[in-house]
Design an enzyme around this catalytic site. Structure first.
Site, PDB file in Angstrom:
ATOM      1  N   CYS A 108       0.844  -1.187   0.000  1.00 47.39           N
ATOM      2  CA  CYS A 108       0.000   0.000   0.000  1.00 47.39           C
ATOM      3  C   CYS A 108       0.878   1.235   0.000  1.00 47.39           C
ATOM      4  CB  CYS A 108      -0.904   0.009   1.227  1.00 47.39           C
ATOM      5  SG  CYS A 108      -2.011   1.436   1.263  1.00 47.39           S
ATOM      6  N   ASP A 148      -5.664  10.794  -5.141  1.00 46.15           N
ATOM      7  CA  ASP A 148      -5.054   9.774  -4.295  1.00 46.15           C
ATOM      8  C   ASP A 148      -3.681   9.443  -4.864  1.00 46.15           C
ATOM      9  OD1 ASP A 148      -4.747   7.974  -2.268  1.00 46.15           O
ATOM     10  OD2 ASP A 148      -6.488   6.741  -2.760  1.00 46.15           O
ATOM     11  N   ASN A 149      -2.834   8.875  -4.015  1.00 46.50           N
ATOM     12  CA  ASN A 149      -1.536   8.356  -4.453  1.00 46.50           C
ATOM     13  C   ASN A 149      -0.644   9.425  -5.092  1.00 46.50           C
ATOM     14  OD1 ASN A 149      -2.244   5.656  -3.639  1.00 46.50           O
ATOM     15  ND2 ASN A 149      -3.558   5.578  -5.446  1.00 46.50           N
TER      16      ASN A 149
END
Length: 601
Positions: free
Chosen positions: A177, A316-317
């Site tokens: 993750c 995100d990310n």
């Protein structure tokens, strides 16, 4: 059962385990035949078969009976719905009770206890593999599920039966993750993400069709001006945010077409159909990249000129500069700056043993061995070449032994983590104040010493530090180990449990307590002729003319009379012991010795 059966039928493993297979070669042959029959012959070698269990504590020498069959152990079995899921949209999903929930009851985001993760071995059972869910696990059906291919290519629709009939490929891949070890960042300053510990990483053998093979079936064999990216989506309406409520992202088409990249449309994990939390019935695997690019419940593949415009692709990310907070990122459009996207994994490592709160006694056997263990991984298919351990805050390092069951792919790639260990003595542990690890890969990448905070709390890969606290019980020195944080809502760790409350202290970096330090003056002694010399002598009070030998210092080694030597000077600490913030034991354990290395590391 047809194509919906367990392609790597776990029942077969249980059968082998149940029967008393006493010959290791025979067991290995049976498992090899079984793997071939179930379409997993692509696993590179007999050593790769050993990976399916990894053995106790990651022991690569474990037998096939105690290794490969390890996955079938009842310890990893899940039989019922956890009480925490009752009354939620996921109350139909069976989950392992030992998983640490990071976001409450729902949605389900979890990691296993770090020690349990490493106990499982090189290949992680699906039941304790970390989970990142943005919403409820959708109830999908093998027979009715479809994958739609479109965009800048002819539209095609595939059923699951179509996918499993394509050439099958299996390979072990470590998934990570992007927020692994985020809680450390949150203790420095709250990010917009939840508290991942150091177990947001797992390794499985994934089975499916390679993306370049699948795309060839769709007539896509090269990159063109209008075919630059491959965009993936999960089911529409799955999530609350975004235009259509889907989770989506993209990768370069050139990468998807590259056989060396091993991008996979996967429908099996460790020889069994996917579980709901891991993407049933089909998902994307992108080796060497963050888990956020590996879309679960795959429903759509689009060939496009531009990257995905999905809400989750842009929001995100990302690893933004440390001076950019969420408000500024939104106001100034930082989420859409291509250079800050987080795709390929950075190098990382962590210590699993000693576990948090483990205790070790330093008894009369000073040379008793103690093994420090952990994991390391890198991205982009780069091989981990070494892991190092420091006992003095990072001033000096020793090489660790690596366990690398994985064989390089035909293209020289390494997609999996490694396990490492270092053999110490209890004497060495007693003299250390910290255990610190760092890894290196074949591109000479290594980990940074300190945290670099970012608003999403992603990519944290600074040195992993465990602090050692010492006390004396019944004349025996006991060492207690403290990890930086514990995952999710769990309390504990030397960084604390309050977001934003921890502050870096140079003493943390140098392997010393970050608490207020008590200044102990030099001994107030009268000038007198120096005593007879023995061993190493040390200067006492500058200008006093007094020289004290180590032989004399060694006589003052009790709680009632505590002398120590630091940087060539002798200190009488006796009357300051009650005031020491780290407890008197951390001083008395060094009574009568030269502890310069510990106090000035």
């Amino acid at each position: 059962m047809g194509p919906r059966e367990f392609i790597g039928n776990v029942a077969t493993l249980k059968f082998l385990r149940k029967n008393d297979v006493v010959n290791e070669d025979e067991a290995k042959k049976m498992v090899q035949e079984y793997m071939v029959s179930k379409g997993m012959a692509g696993v590179n070698s007999s050593d790769q078969l050993d990976m399916l269990g990894g053995g106790l504590q990651g022991n690569p020498e474990a037998s096939m009976k105690g290794g490969t069959l390890w996955l079938a152990r009842d310890k990893w079995a899940v039989y019922e719905v956890d009480d925490s899921d009752k009354g939620t949209p996921d109350e139909w999903v069976k989950r392992h009770p030992e998983l640490v929930r990071l976001t409450g009851r729902h949605p389900f985001n979890c990691e296993p206890p770090l020690s349990l993760l490493l106990e499982a071995g090189f290949i992680t059972p699906a039941s304790i593999h970390y989970v990142r869910n943005h919403g409820a696990a959708p109830k999908l059906d093998w027979d009715t599920h479809r994958i739609v291919v479109g965009g800048n290519c002819p539209k095609k629709v595939f059923k699951m039966d179509d996918i499993v009939k394509m050439p099958r490929h299996s390979l072990p891949v470590t998934l990570v993750c992007a927020g692994n070890r985020r809680k450390e960042e949150n203790m420095l300053k709250q990010t917009i993400g939840f508290n991942w510990g150091a177990a947001g990483v797992s390794t499985s053998v994934w089975t499916g069709v390679k993306m370049h093979v699948f795309l060839a079936r769709c007539g896509i064999t090269k990159v063109t001006e209008n075919r630059q990216y491959l965009c993936f989506k999960g089911p529409k309406g799955e999530l609350p945010k975004g235009e259509d409520g889907s989770y989506g992202t993209s990768i370069p088409l050139s990468m998807a077409l590259d056989p060396a990249a091993d991008v996979l449309i996967a429908y099996n994990q460790n020889g069994a159909i996917l579980t709901p939390d891991h993407g049933y019935p089909v998902r994307i695997i992108v080796p060497g990249w963050i888990g956020g690019r590996m879309v679960k419940f795959l429903s759509e593949i689009m060939v496009t000129k531009e990257p995905s415009d999905n809400f989750y692709h842009f929001n995100d990310n990302r690893i933004l500069p440390p001076n950019v907070d969420a408000e500024r990122a939104t106001k100034e459009g930082w989420w859409y700056k291509e250079e800050y996207i987080y795709n390929q994994l950075n190098i990382n490592s962590a210590i699993s043993s000693p576990a948090h709160d483990d205790e070790v006694e330093h008894d009369e056997d000073w040379e008793r061995p103690y093994f420090v263990r952990g994991y390391a991984y890198s991205g982009g298919g780069r091989k981990i070449t070494r892991v190092e351990l420091s006992l003095d805050g990072g001033m000096s390092w020793r090489l660790c032994a690596l366990t690398v069951p994985e064989k390089a792919t035909d293209h020289g790639k390494h997609w999996c983590w490694v396990f490492w260990r270092a053999e110490l003595t209890t004497r060495e542990l007693a003299r250390a104040s910290q255990l610190v690890c760092r890894a290196w890969d074949e591109a000479s990448n290594t980990q940074p010493k300190d945290i670099t905070w970012n608003v999403m709390g992603m990519g944290n890969a600074c040195y992993f530090r465990i602090k050692i606290h010492k006390k004396v019980e019944d004349g025996v020195v006991v060492m207690k180990f403290e990890h930086p944080t514990l995952p999710g809502p769990q309390k504990g760790g030397w960084m604390g449990s309050t977001p934003g409350a921890w502050r870096a202290d140079v003493m943390d970096t140098l392997g010393l307590p970050a608490k207020k330090k008590v200044v102990v003056p030099l001994l107030d002694v009268k000038s007198e002729p120096p005593p007879p010399m023995r061993n190493t002598s040390v200067q006492f009070v500058p200008g006093s003319g007094r020289i004290i030998s180590m032989a004399e210092v060694e006589k003052h080694d009790t709680e009632e009379d505590t002398w120590i030597v630091v940087s060539g000077k002798v200190y009488d600490c006796t009357k300051y012991l009650p005031e020491h913030p780290g407890g008197s034991d951390s001083i008395t354990i060094n009574a009568g010795t030269d502890c310069t290395e510990e106090f000035e590391a």
